[in-house]
Structures are given as C-alpha cells and as structure tokens.
Write a protein that holds these residues in place. Structure first.
Motif, PDB file in Angstrom:
ATOM      1  N   LEU A 191      10.399  -9.903 -12.858  1.00 27.01           N
ATOM      2  CA  LEU A 191       9.395 -10.872 -13.279  1.00 27.01           C
ATOM      3  C   LEU A 191       8.245 -10.900 -12.282  1.00 27.01           C
ATOM      4  CD1 LEU A 191      11.459 -13.993 -14.426  1.00 27.01           C
ATOM      5  CD2 LEU A 191      10.207 -12.373 -15.853  1.00 27.01           C
ATOM      6  N   ARG A 192       7.079 -11.320 -12.753  1.00 27.24           N
ATOM      7  CA  ARG A 192       5.988 -11.682 -11.862  1.00 27.24           C
ATOM      8  C   ARG A 192       5.743 -13.180 -12.011  1.00 27.24           C
ATOM      9  NH1 ARG A 192       1.406  -7.009 -12.771  1.00 27.24           N
ATOM     10  NH2 ARG A 192       2.631  -5.236 -11.998  1.00 27.24           N
ATOM     11  N   TRP A 193       5.259 -13.771 -10.958  1.00 29.52           N
ATOM     12  CA  TRP A 193       4.883 -15.180 -10.964  1.00 29.52           C
ATOM     13  C   TRP A 193       3.923 -15.470 -12.128  1.00 29.52           C
ATOM     14  CZ3 TRP A 193       5.644 -19.946  -9.514  1.00 29.52           C
ATOM     15  CH2 TRP A 193       4.575 -20.842  -9.446  1.00 29.52           C
ATOM     16  N   SER A 194       3.060 -14.507 -12.425  1.00 26.39           N
ATOM     17  CA  SER A 194       2.063 -14.704 -13.475  1.00 26.39           C
ATOM     18  C   SER A 194       2.649 -14.573 -14.877  1.00 26.39           C
ATOM     19  CB  SER A 194       0.912 -13.718 -13.303  1.00 26.39           C
ATOM     20  OG  SER A 194       1.412 -12.404 -13.232  1.00 26.39           O
ATOM     21  N   ASP A 195       3.931 -14.260 -14.996  1.00 28.72           N
ATOM     22  CA  ASP A 195       4.569 -14.274 -16.313  1.00 28.72           C
ATOM     23  C   ASP A 195       4.876 -15.705 -16.764  1.00 28.72           C
ATOM     24  OD1 ASP A 195       4.641 -11.470 -16.541  1.00 28.72           O
ATOM     25  OD2 ASP A 195       6.515 -11.360 -15.415  1.00 28.72           O
ATOM     26  N   LEU A 196       4.871 -16.622 -15.799  1.00 25.43           N
ATOM     27  CA  LEU A 196       5.132 -18.024 -16.130  1.00 25.43           C
ATOM     28  C   LEU A 196       3.870 -18.658 -16.693  1.00 25.43           C
ATOM     29  CD1 LEU A 196       7.049 -19.250 -12.944  1.00 25.43           C
ATOM     30  CD2 LEU A 196       7.906 -17.950 -14.890  1.00 25.43           C
ATOM     31  N   GLU A 230      -0.836 -11.014  -5.214  1.00 28.01           N
ATOM     32  CA  GLU A 230      -0.099 -12.266  -5.394  1.00 28.01           C
ATOM     33  C   GLU A 230       1.399 -12.023  -5.354  1.00 28.01           C
ATOM     34  OE1 GLU A 230      -0.807 -15.923  -8.393  1.00 28.01           O
ATOM     35  OE2 GLU A 230      -0.233 -14.095  -9.441  1.00 28.01           O
ATOM     36  N   GLU A 231       1.846 -10.995  -6.065  1.00 26.45           N
ATOM     37  CA  GLU A 231       3.273 -10.668  -6.066  1.00 26.45           C
ATOM     38  C   GLU A 231       3.771 -10.329  -4.657  1.00 26.45           C
ATOM     39  OE1 GLU A 231       5.671 -10.962  -8.460  1.00 26.45           O
ATOM     40  OE2 GLU A 231       3.953 -12.027  -9.266  1.00 26.45           O
ATOM     41  N   GLU A 250      17.877 -15.864  -3.107  1.00 28.35           N
ATOM     42  CA  GLU A 250      18.484 -14.623  -3.563  1.00 28.35           C
ATOM     43  C   GLU A 250      18.287 -13.469  -2.586  1.00 28.35           C
ATOM     44  OE1 GLU A 250      16.627 -14.061  -7.287  1.00 28.35           O
ATOM     45  OE2 GLU A 250      16.888 -16.151  -7.833  1.00 28.35           O
ATOM     46  N   TYR A 279      11.663 -18.815 -13.310  1.00 32.35           N
ATOM     47  CA  TYR A 279      11.248 -17.798 -12.350  1.00 32.35           C
ATOM     48  C   TYR A 279      12.464 -17.259 -11.616  1.00 32.35           C
ATOM     49  CZ  TYR A 279       8.820 -15.497  -8.527  1.00 32.35           C
ATOM     50  OH  TYR A 279       8.372 -14.572  -7.622  1.00 32.35           O
ATOM     51  N   LEU A 280      12.651 -15.967 -11.645  1.00 29.00           N
ATOM     52  CA  LEU A 280      13.781 -15.330 -10.984  1.00 29.00           C
ATOM     53  C   LEU A 280      13.273 -14.211 -10.100  1.00 29.00           C
ATOM     54  CD1 LEU A 280      16.086 -14.973 -14.124  1.00 29.00           C
ATOM     55  CD2 LEU A 280      16.500 -16.513 -12.192  1.00 29.00           C
ATOM     56  N   ARG A 315      -3.330  -9.734  -8.995  1.00 32.20           N
ATOM     57  CA  ARG A 315      -1.951 -10.054  -9.400  1.00 32.20           C
ATOM     58  C   ARG A 315      -0.961  -9.330  -8.500  1.00 32.20           C
ATOM     59  NH1 ARG A 315      -2.130 -14.324 -12.927  1.00 32.20           N
ATOM     60  NH2 ARG A 315      -3.208 -13.842 -14.841  1.00 32.20           N
ATOM     61  N   ARG A 335       2.584  -2.238 -13.695  1.00 35.07           N
ATOM     62  CA  ARG A 335       2.954  -2.292 -15.099  1.00 35.07           C
ATOM     63  C   ARG A 335       1.882  -1.550 -15.885  1.00 35.07           C
ATOM     64  NH1 ARG A 335       4.702  -8.564 -16.228  1.00 35.07           N
ATOM     65  NH2 ARG A 335       6.530  -8.612 -14.857  1.00 35.07           N
ATOM     66  N   ASP A 367      -1.463 -21.052 -14.567  1.00 35.43           N
ATOM     67  CA  ASP A 367      -0.179 -20.612 -14.045  1.00 35.43           C
ATOM     68  C   ASP A 367       0.782 -21.796 -13.982  1.00 35.43           C
ATOM     69  OD1 ASP A 367      -0.861 -22.061 -11.771  1.00 35.43           O
ATOM     70  OD2 ASP A 367      -1.424 -20.280 -10.620  1.00 35.43           O
ATOM     71  N   ALA A 368       1.916 -21.608 -13.353  1.00 37.93           N
ATOM     72  CA  ALA A 368       2.961 -22.629 -13.376  1.00 37.93           C
ATOM     73  C   ALA A 368       2.545 -23.906 -12.638  1.00 37.93           C
ATOM     74  CB  ALA A 368       4.262 -22.076 -12.799  1.00 37.93           C
ATOM     75  N   ASN A 400      -5.229 -19.767 -12.807  1.00 38.77           N
ATOM     76  CA  ASN A 400      -4.717 -18.902 -11.744  1.00 38.77           C
ATOM     77  C   ASN A 400      -5.857 -18.189 -11.021  1.00 38.77           C
ATOM     78  OD1 ASN A 400      -3.826 -15.842 -11.156  1.00 38.77           O
ATOM     79  ND2 ASN A 400      -2.155 -17.249 -10.674  1.00 38.77           N
ATOM     80  N   ILE A 455       3.942 -13.518  -2.484  1.00 36.00           N
ATOM     81  CA  ILE A 455       5.077 -14.377  -2.831  1.00 36.00           C
ATOM     82  C   ILE A 455       6.376 -13.766  -2.296  1.00 36.00           C
ATOM     83  CG2 ILE A 455       6.489 -15.119  -4.787  1.00 36.00           C
ATOM     84  CD1 ILE A 455       3.845 -15.567  -6.320  1.00 36.00           C
TER      85      ILE A 455
END
Lengths: 155, 155, 155, 155
Positions: free
Chosen positions: A9-14, C30-31, C42, A77-78, C27, C10, D15-16, D21, C34
């Motif tokens: 996942l990316r944070w921006s998928d949320l 950002e990833e 995890e 978010y995972l 993006r 992607r 975003d979340a 964003n 984070i």
C-alpha cells in the motif's frame, strides 16, 4: 493454481475516510496483474506466466474491457504488503479473464479477505489495432492458472 | 430521469498508453456521484438529489460494496468535460445502486458512449458502524431518478 | 549518514509521456519519508529513526510547509525499486528538513541520480493544532542522520 | 498580468488527514498550467497564451526541470473551484518559470492564499530530444504575463 503477488500500500491509497479508496483498489489489482503477466528482463513474480510485453511501444496492447469488484471489508493502512492472489477464470480466443482475491498480509493472523474482483483483458495488435489471438506460448504459460471463475455474491 | 454531470478530465488521468486509465475512470464516476448525491451549501448539480452529507465527520458513511464497469471505447485527452449520466438502477432498504453512462462532451458530434457502470452503495451509521435505512427525505429525493438497471453486455 | 529506502514504481506513476510524472515523484518521496520516519509495529526500514506516529488519530500531525525538487533525468518504468536516499539537512526546534536523492535501483550499473529534493516538516500537536517542539527521543533518533543540506543547482 | 484559472478539487485529492495532499497540490498546478499554456482547438482560458502544443506526439515536449512550493494553509474539501493565479517569473532562451498563487474560490470572502509555487519548464524538441529556443510567436504571447518572480519566505 494461484499466483500470490505481494502489493505494498501507499499512504496516498487512503482517502479522507482513512481507508483504501475504492478506485485505488483497482490500481493495486493493476500492479498485481502487471507483476504477474508482463514480461520483464529484471525479475518476474509469475515466472513462466510473465510472457506478455505490456510496455508502451510493444507489439501487443492489453485493453481492459470490463472490471467487476466486490469490497468485502475496508482496508486500513498497512505497512506489510497485501497478498493479492490471481488466477484465470477464463482463457478465450483473444481475451482472458483475470480473477483476484485480495487478502491481508501473509503471516498475519487471522487472515482477512478484503475483496474479490475480475478483469477482462483483450489482446490487441498494436499496428492493426485489432484483437489478436492468444498465441501458443501464452496459452501454454497461462493454462496451469486456469481455475473456476470467481463467484460474486452481491450482484 | 437522468442527471447529467459534467466531469473534467485531468492530464494525470491518462496513462502511458495515452488514454484515460481504467482505474482513473472510477475516480471520474466517484466525482460525478459526489456532485450528484452529496449535499453542499455551495451548489448542487443534482438539486434535490443532493441530500446526503458525505463529508468526513458526517453522521452517515457511504460504503462502496460493489462496482462493475464496461469499457466500450478508449477515452483520449479531452479539454471539454465528459457528460456523465447517472440514475438509480435500484433503491433498496439500506442500499442503492447508482448506474452510469459516460459520454463524450455535450455539444460534440457524433456522441460516443465510452463506458457504462454500476456502483452499489450502503448507507452506514457513523456511530454504530452498521447499515442504516434510507430515510423518507432521501427516498423522496431519489425516487424520480429510479429507472431500468444498466444492461451489461460483456459478462 | 543516509537511509536507503527501496521504493517500487507503479505503472500508474507514468504519464502519457511514458515517464514518471513530476507530481508522482512527490508521492514516491512521501512513501520513502513515511517508511523512514513513521513508527510501525510491524517493521521499520529506518530502525531507530522511525519514532514518529503519523497515523490519523495520532497525537502529532506532520505538516508539510515547503518542498523543492530538481528533476535531473526522466525516470522510465522500472520493475526494481528505486533507491531513495534520505537524510536531514536541518533539525530545528519544531521543524526539520528532509533531504533526498533518488537513484536508479541498487545493483544496476551505471547508477543514475534522477532527482534531488527537500521537504520541510513541522510537527503539530493534534489537539492544540499548534507547532510542538521536537522531543528528546526524536532528536536523539534523528541526529545521526543530520548532514550537509542538499545543494540545489537550478534555482 | 496574471491568468486566473479555476481548478476544481476532487474528493481523491484529500488524504487521510482530510486535507488536500501535498503531492496532489502539484497535480492542481499541472492542470492550471496546461489549461493556461497548452493550445486547444476547443477552448482556452489563457486565450493568446495557449500557443504550446503539449499533446503526446507533438513537436515539442515540455520538461519539468524544477519545482518549489510553499504550503501556507491546509486546503479543505471545497466544491467551488480554487482560483489558481499564474504568471511568468522568468522567460529565458529555452526555458521559462511559471509562478503560481493558489487562492480560495473567487467570490468567497475572506480570500485565503493556500500556497505559492514555481515550476521551471524546458522546451525540448521531440525529435532531437534537445532543448529548443522559445520562438517569436511564443515569446510574443507570453511576454505580457512576465512579472516579478514569486517571493518564497520559507527557504
């Protein structure tokens, strides 16, 4: 037989609800599909399934004709990658149907199935812009992954 | 009766093939749906249909349970807004199905239908996180837009 | 000292020119940011640097105050993850500046630097919505990664 | 002289955290820039400024060399279009710098400036892949919009 493709996942998928957005889910399926079925000099999760050259400028275009998706549980978010499982629900003359189940990360217990989906892909000749038949090499590579079509429950 | 919502493409909706990406299409449907059904102090395309408060923090969450989409023709980059037509294919107890046809810009001839789609939405009470019934005000606002469900041709 | 965070492209990061889009680049940063700085039960690429809880609902919000990026070479579609290198160009009272260089995948020769960038982050107390000071635990975790600020060449 | 380009937010720009964003902001600037400077048969906000053919397959590519952005205030979800103001901070031989201020919707009081930004664009000949000079027609069209460069305050 199913392919297991780990998709991060990316944070921006949320979205503003704090869950993976419904449209972002299709991006994840797209990534898994490319990883599994597109050839790559570098590496290939799908091994022998990755026989399709999907890069811009390639001889074959992959056209998406149809998609269906059921959202079974919201995805938070995972950090660990989702376990996207792929197989073929149908292998036709010039088209195929990719089926998916999206699961919580491998190793995490209990496992949750977040969604199931199907994508119909048509192989198109880049020059003539017309559908072209799945060739022998492709059919041989993909046949082991042919299985019962995904059963949708919310139609 | 159908709502016509003009939706502008963004350059970033295109992928490396130069067409609107299949996942980006769901973003466009999302925009049209919000425009049509979410209340807004500022304005409302849908007029009386926009009775749902979909903002974060609102009493009701709109959960997407299912989507289906057929891609009939690839969409090139267009400056003029697409004509997204929406209606309700089903109006249930706690859920509804929004149907769509995505057309080339109004005024452009000949008109092309690019895709047809359906989204199943469940209304969820934000506090209890459980489905809640469509209320009288919503049902009254939405009933005029109830029509025959979209006919998919590629299942 | 620099952190090396592998970030996978992607397909949807490409735009109609067939290269990673300029906004998509942010993006990717950002990833990486984070991954490096946000705590996670995890796993953590950054190990001891990941002391910040950036999840929605956390005590601290991370506000982006400023970004600067130089695009040195266009990025094609790559299957292997980019090598995003991060360090801190400044560690202030309530803010910090993350610096980046984005390199071609580790192991690929010759190595190419695709872009350099900087992000100014302000730590904000979620309740008071006011900037809050970097605490001792954070300062201790981050100080080893403090280095000369990135040198921009195109201003 | 400034161009005012209305840019509509999308729900997916949030975003979340529930705000636009930081990377999505660059998408908005991209849209405003294309609207203002790319030629279009259909319409043109920028009128005579839109003399550049930026479509895939065109003779000239527009390469982004550099971007800088300051986020002054968080942007909530707004239905009315943002007022993106553009001008040229520099008009060189083969490159130009687009400057921006992003304001709350026109007509809304009080007006808020959400961000200021700059993008350096290099014109590249598609065939030779080398920078090409800004031609007379372009220079004539763009000169009226040449103004003092945006002043960044957070460097």
């Amino acid at each position: 037989m199913r392919l297991h493709v780990p998709i991060k996942l990316r944070w921006s998928d949320l979205d503003a609800y704090g869950h993976v957005n419904n449209a972002a889910m299709l991006r994840l399926l797209e990534e898994a599909r490319i990883e599994a079925f597109w050839a790559s000099d570098e590496h290939a999760v799908g091994g022998s399934t990755a026989v399709l050259d999907g890069r811009p400028g390639a001889d074959t275009l992959t056209l998406i004709a149809r998609q269906e998706i059921e959202y079974v549980a919201p995805i938070p978010y995972l950090r660990q990658p989702l376990d996207v499982q792929l197989w073929l629900g149908r292998l036709g003359g010039a088209s195929l149907e990719v089926n998916y189940e999206v699961w919580s990360p491998e190793g995490a217990e209990p496992r949750t199935m977040f969604s199931r989906a199907a994508t119909t892909i048509v192989l198109v000749d880049a020059e003539s812009q017309r559908p072209r038949r799945i060739n022998d090499r492709e059919r041989e590579a993909w046949t082991p992954y042919l299985d019962d079509p995904v059963q949708f429950t919310k139609r």
